[in-house]
Design a protein around this motif. Structure first.
Motif, short mmCIF file in Angstrom:
data_model
loop_
_atom_site.label_atom_id
_atom_site.label_comp_id
_atom_site.label_asym_id
_atom_site.label_seq_id
_atom_site.Cartn_x
_atom_site.Cartn_y
_atom_site.Cartn_z
N ARG A 153 5.95 31.22 47.80
CA ARG A 153 6.61 31.69 48.96
C ARG A 153 6.97 33.25 48.45
O ARG A 153 7.02 33.71 47.38
CB ARG A 153 8.01 31.10 48.84
N PRO A 154 7.16 34.13 49.32
CA PRO A 154 7.49 35.23 49.00
C PRO A 154 9.11 35.63 48.65
O PRO A 154 9.69 34.58 48.47
CB PRO A 154 7.63 36.02 50.52
N THR A 155 9.35 36.61 47.91
CA THR A 155 10.16 36.69 47.00
C THR A 155 11.44 36.59 47.64
O THR A 155 12.53 35.82 47.21
CB THR A 155 10.37 38.17 46.20
N ALA A 156 11.65 37.03 49.03
CA ALA A 156 12.69 36.78 49.73
C ALA A 156 13.24 35.31 50.06
O ALA A 156 14.18 35.22 50.48
CB ALA A 156 12.71 37.89 51.06
N LEU A 157 12.24 34.77 50.22
CA LEU A 157 12.53 33.19 50.61
C LEU A 157 12.66 32.32 49.48
O LEU A 157 12.54 31.03 49.59
CB LEU A 157 11.43 32.69 51.53
N ARG A 158 12.39 32.72 48.06
CA ARG A 158 12.61 31.81 46.99
C ARG A 158 14.11 31.78 46.76
O ARG A 158 14.93 32.43 46.83
CB ARG A 158 12.05 32.45 45.81
N GLY A 159 14.51 30.73 46.09
CA GLY A 159 15.79 30.53 45.54
C GLY A 159 16.69 29.89 46.57
O GLY A 159 16.09 29.46 47.73
N ALA A 160 18.04 29.98 46.47
CA ALA A 160 18.89 29.07 47.42
C ALA A 160 20.07 29.82 47.60
O ALA A 160 20.68 30.79 46.92
CB ALA A 160 19.19 27.63 46.75
N PHE A 161 20.61 29.57 48.79
CA PHE A 161 21.94 30.08 49.11
C PHE A 161 23.03 29.28 48.48
O PHE A 161 22.80 27.94 48.43
CB PHE A 161 22.46 30.21 50.50
N LEU A 162 24.16 29.55 47.74
CA LEU A 162 25.03 28.71 47.25
C LEU A 162 26.33 28.82 48.19
O LEU A 162 26.78 30.00 48.26
CB LEU A 162 25.33 29.21 45.87
N LEU A 163 26.62 27.75 48.55
CA LEU A 163 27.80 27.57 49.46
C LEU A 163 28.77 26.60 48.57
O LEU A 163 28.90 25.34 48.82
CB LEU A 163 27.65 26.90 50.53
N GLY A 164 29.74 27.00 47.73
CA GLY A 164 30.42 26.25 46.83
C GLY A 164 29.64 25.50 45.76
O GLY A 164 28.74 26.18 45.09
N ASP A 165 29.57 24.35 45.77
CA ASP A 165 28.72 23.68 44.92
C ASP A 165 27.37 23.27 45.59
O ASP A 165 26.45 22.63 44.93
CB ASP A 165 29.44 22.04 44.67
N VAL A 166 27.42 23.49 46.90
CA VAL A 166 25.93 23.18 47.82
C VAL A 166 25.06 24.15 47.64
O VAL A 166 25.17 25.51 47.97
CB VAL A 166 26.40 22.79 48.99
N ALA A 167 23.70 24.05 47.08
CA ALA A 167 22.61 24.62 47.09
C ALA A 167 21.72 24.20 48.17
O ALA A 167 21.42 23.38 48.39
CB ALA A 167 21.90 24.69 45.91
N ILE A 168 21.60 25.53 49.08
CA ILE A 168 20.64 25.38 50.29
C ILE A 168 19.73 26.38 50.25
O ILE A 168 19.68 27.35 50.07
CB ILE A 168 21.55 25.37 51.55
#
Lengths: 241, 324
Positions: B158-173
């Protein structure tokens, strides 16, 4: 003497292995209302569908306004100014009353005056304007099917059993509407089982029997000939009222 | 699109039922977002198929070919623009992904046009032949993909900008799943607006219900069908491109694999219904993710079971289209 707007000559139609029409011949005069009568299975609906190109004529010629339309695709036939109301009504049940009429008006939004005239005849359509057509009663669906055919002026209307299952008051409205259309230079070819309705409205008649036209001529003469009616339609005296 | 809200309630009901079974709210949120993303990607791929069936009663078992071609074309463009994909700039990432997606849609749409003319048109009205010939078309397309791109799977980062996750508290999306949800919703909104607010949409809806009557009103339904077929193929190409990035691999078999889910969704939704297809796709996505987490061994059969249950409840699908 008015010219023939529509004429069928030697039209034969086969559906699968079955030969349904065996050389149908009749004319619909310009500005006239022709009743297509006959017993069940005589080939009346097949005749209308063949004129519309929904079933292909295997032989013969269908001419509309002087032009051979045999074998033309259905949309092209419709665009010549022919509207069709099938026996099943074929309203679009998931579309609203409004959407049904908007779709039928090919040249743009439906004309306001024309709509008011239709509402004057079929008031329920105005009342249920935004309701999905599938929610209408049988009679209201029939009104919508007819309204869809007349929402824009057409040269010829092909209508298959418009009074089937309708209340007398609605039939009276329909008779008025058809008369007004005829006065406005629209020609009509109406398949009908209700002879009382046919007699009131028709200028001429073509009676089908076993895939052929067994009799054609003026309605007045046919209405007066009870023997011919008995022979071709199997009508008893009680049914003439 | 419809006034029957009961099927729509199935989505929150399934999600709510899954919460106590999953146990952990953070896992539940992650699974739900994953399910929605998966479902919306399947919806994008399935929406064209349901409309083509509704309009012309065409059973196109070759729809997976458009998905696979979209995935390969997009992968080729993205691999060719690899330096932009791996750059830290969002704009460079978009400059790689955007053309890749557009190329996937264009090639799949063009393939759909040719497929309709050569393969589908001669078998209008003949369901058995449609199944045979379109399945054959899928097999041929799959082999051609192997000829052009080779038999091995292509790894697609995936392109760099779309790697990883948003963290909302303990939740990784995962970021990519959020994007997939947004694109899926945008496609659904565009389709819903087109179908409900335009004359073209009115024609399509009427044609799905009774094509013969639409023709008798003076409209050329076959021309409309070709347009919808091409648009549906292009959407399948978009879905294939998104699916490739979702899986981070592309294989020639992707079309056939995803087509199974696509057909389940179309059947669940009711043949010809875009609204039903949308809800069916979300249900399939959520069910696959929840069951995959809770009981991985039955995950494969969960969607079939879901389809069976829905058809027991509504044999014509969630939103059966009124046919002539």
């Amino acid at each position: 003497m008015p010219e023939a707007l529509l004429s069928l000559r030697g039209v034969r139609t086969n559906i699968g292995r079955y030969h349904i029409l065996h050389g149908v011949e009749f004319d619909v005069l310009e500005g006239g209302l022709t009743m297509l009568l006959g017993r069940n299975g005589a080939g009346k609906t097949t005749t209308l569908r063949t004129i519309m190109g929904l079933w292909r004529a295997a032989a013969g010629e269908i001419r509309f306004a002087g032009r051979d339309i045999t074998g033309l695709p259905t949309p092209d036939i419709a665009r010549l100014g022919i509207a069709y109301v099938p026996e099943s009504m074929a309203i679009f049940a998931d579309l609203t009353v409004q959407e049904n009429l908007v779709l039928a008006a090919r040249s743009g939004p439906p004309d306001r005056q024309r709509l008011d005239w239709i509402f004057g005849r079929f008031e329920a359509l105005k009342r249920f304007w935004t309701l999905p057509a599938g929610h209408l009663s049988g009679g209201q669906k029939q009104m919508l099917a007819v309204a869809r055919a007349i929402v824009e002026p057409r040269r010829l209307l092909l209508i298959d059993e418009p009074t089937k299952g309708l209340a007398p008051a609605i039939i009276a409205n329909m008779i008025d509407a058809f008369r007004e259309l005829k006065d406005g230079a629209t020609s009509l070819l109406v398949v009908e089982q209700n002879f009382a309705f046919a007699r009131q409205l028709g200028d001429s008649v073509a009676v089908m029997d076993d895939g052929k036209v067994a009799h054609s001529g003026g309605m007045a003469a046919f209405a007066a000939d009870t023997g011919l009616q008995q022979h071709l339609l199997g009508l008893g005296m009680g049914e003439h009222q | 699109m419809t006034r029957d809200w009961v099927p729509l309630l199935l989505i929150p009901v399934v999600a709510a039922l899954a919460l106590p079974l999953v146990g952990s709210p953070t896992s539940w949120v992650t699974l739900t977002v994953a399910g929605l993303a998966m479902g919306l990607m399947i919806f994008i791929m399935a929406s064209g198929l349901t409309l083509t069936f509704g309009l012309m009663d065409v059973l196109n078992f070759g729809h997976g070919a458009f998905i696979a071609v979209g995935a390969f074309v997009a992968a080729s463009v993205m691999l060719a623009l690899a330096p932009w994909m791996t750059a830290d700039s969002l704009w460079l990432n978009l400059a790689a992904v955007g053309p890749a997606v557009l190329a996937a849609m264009a090639v799949s749409g063009a393939l759909g046009w040719g497929f309709e003319r050569v393969i589908v048109r001669p078998v209008y009205g003949q369901h058995l032949r449609q199944i045979l010939v379109t399945t054959g078309g899928l097999i041929v397309a799959e082999q051609l993909l192997k000829v052009v791109w080779g038999p091995d799977q292509i790894t697609l980062a995936r392109p760099t900008a779309l790697r990883g996750a948003f963290l909302l508290g303990d939740v990784a999306i995962e970021k990519y799943r959020v994007l997939a949800v947004l694109i899926g919703l945008a496609v659904f909104a565009a389709l819903a607006l087109t179908l409900n607010r335009t004359r073209l949409g009115l024609l399509i809806r009427a044609g799905v219900e009774n094509g013969e009557m639409v023709e008798a009103l003076g409209y050329r339904i076959r021309r409309l069908f070709v347009g919808v077929f091409v648009a549906g193929s292009a959407l399948a190409g978009l879905g294939g491109a998104m699916w490739g990035l979702y899986q981070e691999t592309v294989t020639a078999a992707v079309g056939a694999q995803v087509a199974v889910l696509v057909f389940i969704v179309v059947i669940i939704g009711g043949l010809g219904s875009v609204g039903g297809c949308f809800i069916g796709a979300l249900l399939v996505g959520l069910t696959a993710n929840y069951v995959g987490f809770l009981a991985p061994k039955v995950a494969l059969g969960s969607n079939i079971l879901l389809m069976a249950l829905i058809l027991l409840w509504r044999p014509q699908g969630l939103y059966p289209v009124a046919k002539r």
